[in-house]
Design a protein around this motif. Structure first.
Motif, short mmCIF file in Angstrom:
data_model
loop_
_atom_site.label_atom_id
_atom_site.label_comp_id
_atom_site.label_asym_id
_atom_site.label_seq_id
_atom_site.Cartn_x
_atom_site.Cartn_y
_atom_site.Cartn_z
N GLU A 16 0.83 -1.21 0.00
CA GLU A 16 0.00 0.00 0.00
C GLU A 16 0.86 1.26 0.00
OE1 GLU A 16 -4.07 -1.72 2.05
OE2 GLU A 16 -2.65 -0.66 3.33
N TRP A 17 1.97 1.24 0.72
CA TRP A 17 2.89 2.38 0.72
C TRP A 17 3.50 2.57 -0.67
CZ3 TRP A 17 4.10 6.91 1.84
CH2 TRP A 17 5.38 7.42 1.68
N GLU A 18 3.91 1.48 -1.30
CA GLU A 18 4.49 1.57 -2.65
C GLU A 18 3.48 2.17 -3.63
OE1 GLU A 18 7.63 1.15 -3.51
OE2 GLU A 18 8.16 0.62 -1.46
N ALA A 19 2.22 1.74 -3.54
CA ALA A 19 1.17 2.28 -4.42
C ALA A 19 0.93 3.76 -4.14
CB ALA A 19 -0.13 1.49 -4.23
N ALA A 20 0.98 4.14 -2.88
CA ALA A 20 0.76 5.55 -2.50
C ALA A 20 1.85 6.46 -3.03
CB ALA A 20 0.66 5.67 -0.99
N LYS A 21 3.08 5.97 -3.00
CA LYS A 21 4.18 6.79 -3.54
C LYS A 21 3.95 7.07 -5.02
CE LYS A 21 7.66 4.30 -2.24
NZ LYS A 21 9.02 3.80 -2.02
N ALA A 22 3.51 6.07 -5.75
CA ALA A 22 3.25 6.24 -7.17
C ALA A 22 2.08 7.20 -7.40
CB ALA A 22 2.95 4.89 -7.82
N ALA A 23 1.07 7.15 -6.50
CA ALA A 23 -0.11 8.01 -6.62
C ALA A 23 0.11 9.40 -6.02
CB ALA A 23 -1.30 7.34 -5.94
N ARG A 24 1.22 9.57 -5.33
CA ARG A 24 1.59 10.83 -4.67
C ARG A 24 0.68 11.22 -3.50
NH1 ARG A 24 2.68 12.45 -9.85
NH2 ARG A 24 4.25 13.83 -10.50
N ALA A 25 -0.03 10.24 -2.94
CA ALA A 25 -0.86 10.47 -1.76
C ALA A 25 -1.17 9.14 -1.08
CB ALA A 25 -2.16 11.17 -2.12
N TYR A 26 -1.01 9.11 0.24
CA TYR A 26 -1.33 7.91 1.02
C TYR A 26 -2.67 8.19 1.71
CZ TYR A 26 -0.83 4.10 4.35
OH TYR A 26 -1.03 2.96 5.10
N ARG A 27 -3.64 7.29 1.50
CA ARG A 27 -5.00 7.55 1.96
C ARG A 27 -5.55 6.44 2.88
NH1 ARG A 27 -7.27 11.66 -0.56
NH2 ARG A 27 -9.36 10.86 -0.18
N ILE A 28 -4.68 5.53 3.34
CA ILE A 28 -5.12 4.42 4.18
C ILE A 28 -5.21 4.90 5.63
CG2 ILE A 28 -4.66 2.06 4.94
CD1 ILE A 28 -5.21 2.37 1.90
N SER A 29 -6.38 4.74 6.23
CA SER A 29 -6.58 5.17 7.61
C SER A 29 -5.92 4.18 8.57
CB SER A 29 -8.08 5.25 7.91
OG SER A 29 -8.30 5.46 9.28
N THR A 30 -6.30 2.94 8.43
CA THR A 30 -5.75 1.84 9.19
C THR A 30 -6.10 0.57 8.42
OG1 THR A 30 -5.55 0.86 11.41
CG2 THR A 30 -7.77 1.47 10.70
N ARG A 31 -5.75 -0.56 8.91
CA ARG A 31 -5.98 -1.81 8.20
C ARG A 31 -7.41 -1.93 7.69
NH1 ARG A 31 -5.43 -7.86 10.75
NH2 ARG A 31 -5.85 -8.95 8.81
N GLY A 32 -7.54 -2.03 6.37
CA GLY A 32 -8.84 -2.25 5.76
C GLY A 32 -9.73 -1.02 5.67
N GLN A 33 -9.22 0.15 6.03
CA GLN A 33 -10.02 1.37 5.98
C GLN A 33 -9.24 2.46 5.26
OE1 GLN A 33 -11.55 2.60 9.79
NE2 GLN A 33 -11.68 0.50 10.50
N SER A 34 -9.96 3.24 4.46
CA SER A 34 -9.34 4.28 3.67
C SER A 34 -10.15 5.57 3.78
CB SER A 34 -9.30 3.83 2.20
OG SER A 34 -9.03 4.90 1.35
N LEU A 35 -9.49 6.69 3.53
CA LEU A 35 -10.20 7.96 3.46
C LEU A 35 -11.23 7.92 2.34
CD1 LEU A 35 -7.21 10.47 3.86
CD2 LEU A 35 -8.78 9.67 5.64
#
Length: 126
Positions: A16-35
């Motif tokens: 998920e961190w690797e995907a966020a770097k590519a997307a230029r934003a990390y949106r995961i709140s906690t395990r299994g939850q996202s903004l």
């Protein structure tokens, strides 16, 4: 708003961190939850809180985890230290996406020999 909280940590799945770097934003709140799914904030911890959170929320996880070391002064989203469940313990919450350039280090987070997620020394993130 939090004053000079300095560095806080977020437990992340490596993928998920690797995907966020590519997307230029990390949106995961906690395990299994996202903004994106309606979560209000991204959960974070101080070093002494990481193992407590990991051993509850990530107890059965086998995928690789990492710790995002976040410099709160680089965040574009607001960060607040809050006790939302009335336990008397506050946790840092990031209200909005985490900009990847606020992440100043990424530490591998590996289970101990006893199978539990280990404590994190404050000096590991300073």
């Amino acid at each position: 708003m939090v004053g000079r909280m300095a560095r806080i940590l977020h437990i992340a799945f490596v993928a998920e961190w690797e995907a966020a770097k590519a997307a230029r934003a990390y949106r995961i709140s906690t395990r299994g939850q996202s903004l994106d799914d309606g979560a209000r904030f991204i959960h974070a911890s101080r070093p002494e809180q990481v193992s407590l959170v990991a051993n509850i929320a990530y107890a059965d996880v086998t995928d690789p985890l990492c710790l995002l070391v976040i410099d709160t002064e680089r965040l574009v989203s607001a960060v607040c230290d809050e006790d939302l469940d009335g336990t008397g313990t506050t946790f840092p919450h990031i209200y909005g996406p985490l900009n990847p350039d606020a992440v100043v280090d990424v530490l591998p987070y590996v289970r101990g020999a006893d199978g539990r997620w280990p404590e994190v020394a404050p000096q590991a993130v300073s």
